[in-house]
Design a protein around this motif. Structure first.
Motif, short mmCIF file in Angstrom:
data_model
loop_
_atom_site.label_atom_id
_atom_site.label_comp_id
_atom_site.label_asym_id
_atom_site.label_seq_id
_atom_site.Cartn_x
_atom_site.Cartn_y
_atom_site.Cartn_z
N ALA A 293 -6.57 -31.21 8.70
CA ALA A 293 -5.63 -31.62 7.67
C ALA A 293 -4.82 -30.46 7.12
CB ALA A 293 -6.38 -32.30 6.52
N GLU B 23 -14.00 -30.61 8.30
CA GLU B 23 -13.21 -31.75 7.83
C GLU B 23 -11.79 -31.36 7.47
OE1 GLU B 23 -14.00 -35.30 4.75
OE2 GLU B 23 -13.56 -33.38 3.79
N ILE B 24 -11.62 -30.24 6.77
CA ILE B 24 -10.28 -29.93 6.23
C ILE B 24 -9.38 -29.19 7.22
CG2 ILE B 24 -11.20 -29.85 3.89
CD1 ILE B 24 -10.76 -26.77 3.98
N HIS C 237 -10.16 -33.48 -0.71
CA HIS C 237 -11.27 -32.53 -0.80
C HIS C 237 -10.76 -31.08 -0.72
CE1 HIS C 237 -14.55 -35.59 0.61
NE2 HIS C 237 -14.02 -35.88 -0.56
N TYR C 238 -9.80 -30.86 0.13
CA TYR C 238 -9.20 -29.52 0.26
C TYR C 238 -8.51 -29.10 -1.03
CZ TYR C 238 -5.20 -26.49 1.49
OH TYR C 238 -4.24 -25.52 1.51
N THR D 160 -17.92 -33.14 -3.80
CA THR D 160 -17.92 -32.49 -2.49
C THR D 160 -19.13 -31.57 -2.34
OG1 THR D 160 -16.50 -30.65 -3.23
CG2 THR D 160 -15.41 -32.56 -2.27
N TYR E 118 -21.49 -32.30 0.88
CA TYR E 118 -21.58 -31.33 1.97
C TYR E 118 -22.88 -30.51 1.94
CZ TYR E 118 -16.59 -32.22 2.66
OH TYR E 118 -15.39 -32.81 2.89
N THR F 285 -8.76 -38.44 2.55
CA THR F 285 -10.00 -37.83 2.04
C THR F 285 -10.03 -36.33 2.26
OG1 THR F 285 -11.24 -39.87 2.42
CG2 THR F 285 -12.51 -37.85 2.21
N ALA F 286 -9.68 -35.88 3.46
CA ALA F 286 -9.71 -34.44 3.77
C ALA F 286 -8.73 -33.67 2.89
CB ALA F 286 -9.41 -34.21 5.24
N ASP F 287 -7.53 -34.25 2.68
CA ASP F 287 -6.52 -33.60 1.84
C ASP F 287 -7.01 -33.46 0.41
OD1 ASP F 287 -4.19 -33.51 3.80
OD2 ASP F 287 -4.63 -35.65 3.78
#
Length: 407
Positions: free
Chosen positions: A209, A205-206, A76-77, A115, A119, A72-74
């Motif tokens: 990652a 979050e990111i 979103h980034y 996102t 957020y 998920t973090a990857d």
């Protein structure tokens, strides 16, 4: 029809130099058309990681090559790192109508929109991203303008206070400077705080990652340069990105620059005028050749030209380049910026006319509407994308964990 499971296994097999058929498994069949936007990005990137034809196009693909799996973090980034230039779609051999149906711009846009809502701060207002469309934006301008018009009429001499009032070209006789500060300062501070809280959650979050390393000065300087130059709207080769077809164009990049720098010049004009008023005691309004007026005039014209260009390009854009559900939000933001700049210039040019009060109400209504929607509209993409670029320029300075990337 191929499934998510088989496509993912095919991509992994290709990446490891194995025959595709050897990786196939009939287990856990999941139809592609029902997977989430996040899973669609992960599926597409597995295929891209096996192909890597677009590795030099933008920051997304070198960052992608540092990963074998996409959590998920990857996702979103990478979605916020994507500038939606469209170049990879037209270059992709697996793009629709191929059965793999890889469409990175569309998949990334869908995740990006989610996102912003996820957020948002406070979280309860995240749903405003889905409702912040063109109709709502213009309706908000009309409602706030009407409110100010009624306030002027009721506090003055009826309609005479709205049209033809003798204000001597000074609109502060209608709305005193301190009143305007009291109206806008709390909203502006809320906007800044809401955007800060949202991007802080995104960053938290990111960061793990993306190497987990703190941003250094070199990474910050390069990220700032990438933002100010809109580096990744050049299609990876300097010829520009795609809009309505596979022809390269610099129009989107130029219109974005006009819009961004026009907005910043107008903001600088307002900030400098505040310093003039409170530090030096130089009361507004200011006229040429004062610096606030020069900055405001140049910024207003630039903002008008940029948003008019973006409006035209938005309607011509290839339908596969993004998420159609976000188009009303995009157009709403463009329209608000245009109305703010156009009404501001009209207010300046009409300062000595009977229409001064009415133009002032329109301009203040537009500015209020823009401020009210900033944390929950397209403006957020610039903040999140800048954060993603900071992480990218930090991450790429670290050793590649899988040793296969272009960095």
């Amino acid at each position: 029809m191929q499934t998510l499971q088989s496509l993912t296994e095919d991509a992994k097999a290709l990446a490891n130099g194995l025959p595709v058929a050897a990786a196939r498994s009939p287990a856990k069949v999941i139809p592609i058309q029902v997977i989430s936007a996040k899973d669609e990005v992960a599926r597409a990137l597995q295929i891209c990681n096996a192909c890597r034809y677009c590795e030099g196009f933008c920051a997304v693909f070198p960052a992608m090559t540092r990963r074998l799996e996409f959590g998920t973090a990857d996702v979103h980034y990478l979605a916020n790192l994507c500038h939606n230039c469209g170049a990879c779609l037209h270059a992709c051999q697996y793009a629709p109508p191929h059965e793999f149906a890889v469409n990175i711009p569309k998949a990334m846009a869908e995740v990006r929109g989610k996102t912003y809502a996820d957020y948002a701060w406070p979280p309860a207002l995240g749903s405003l991203y889905q409702r912040n469309g063109l109709t709502l934006s213009l309706a908000l301008v009309a409602a706030l303008t009407l409110f100010l018009v009624l306030a002027v009429v009721l506090q003055g001499n009826g309609l005479a206070a709205l049209w033809g009032a003798d204000l001597g070209g000074n609109f502060y006789r209608l709305f005193p400077h301190n009143l305007l500060v009291g109206m806008f300062a709390p909203v502006f501070l809320f906007v800044v705080f809401a955007l800060f809280m949202g991007v802080r959650r995104f960053w938290t979050e990111i960061k793990p990652a993306t190497s987990g390393v703190d941003v250094g000065s070199a990474a910050a300087a390069e990220a700032t340069s990438d933002v100010l130059r809109l580096k990744y709207l050049d299609g990876g080769h300097g010829q520009g990105c795609n809009n309505e077809d596979d022809a390269y164009t610099q129009q989107r990049r130029r219109c974005h620059h006009l819009t961004f720098y026009g907005f910043m010049l107008c903001f600088a004009a307002t900030g400098l005028a505040t310093v003039y008023h409170y530090v030096f005691g130089w009361a507004a309004p200011y006229d040429l050749p004062s610096l606030p007026k020069i900055l405001g005039a140049v910024g207003g014209v630039s903002l008008m030209l940029g948003t008019a260009g973006l409006w035209r390009l938005n309607f011509k854009r290839h339908p596969q380049h993004g998420d159609a559900r976000q188009k009303p939000m995009d157009l709403g933001f463009i329209a608000l910026l245009f109305v703010v700049s156009a009404s501001g210039l009209a207010l300046w040019l009409g300062r000595g006319t009977p229409a001064l009060a009415l133009l002032l109400c329109l301009h203040l209504g537009a500015v209020m509407a823009l401020f009210a929607t900033l944390p929950y509209g397209k403006f957020a993409h610039g903040v999140f994308r800048s954060a993603a670029l900071l992480r990218h320029n930090t991450e790429k300075r670290q050793p590649n964990p899988i040793g296969l990337g272009a960095d």
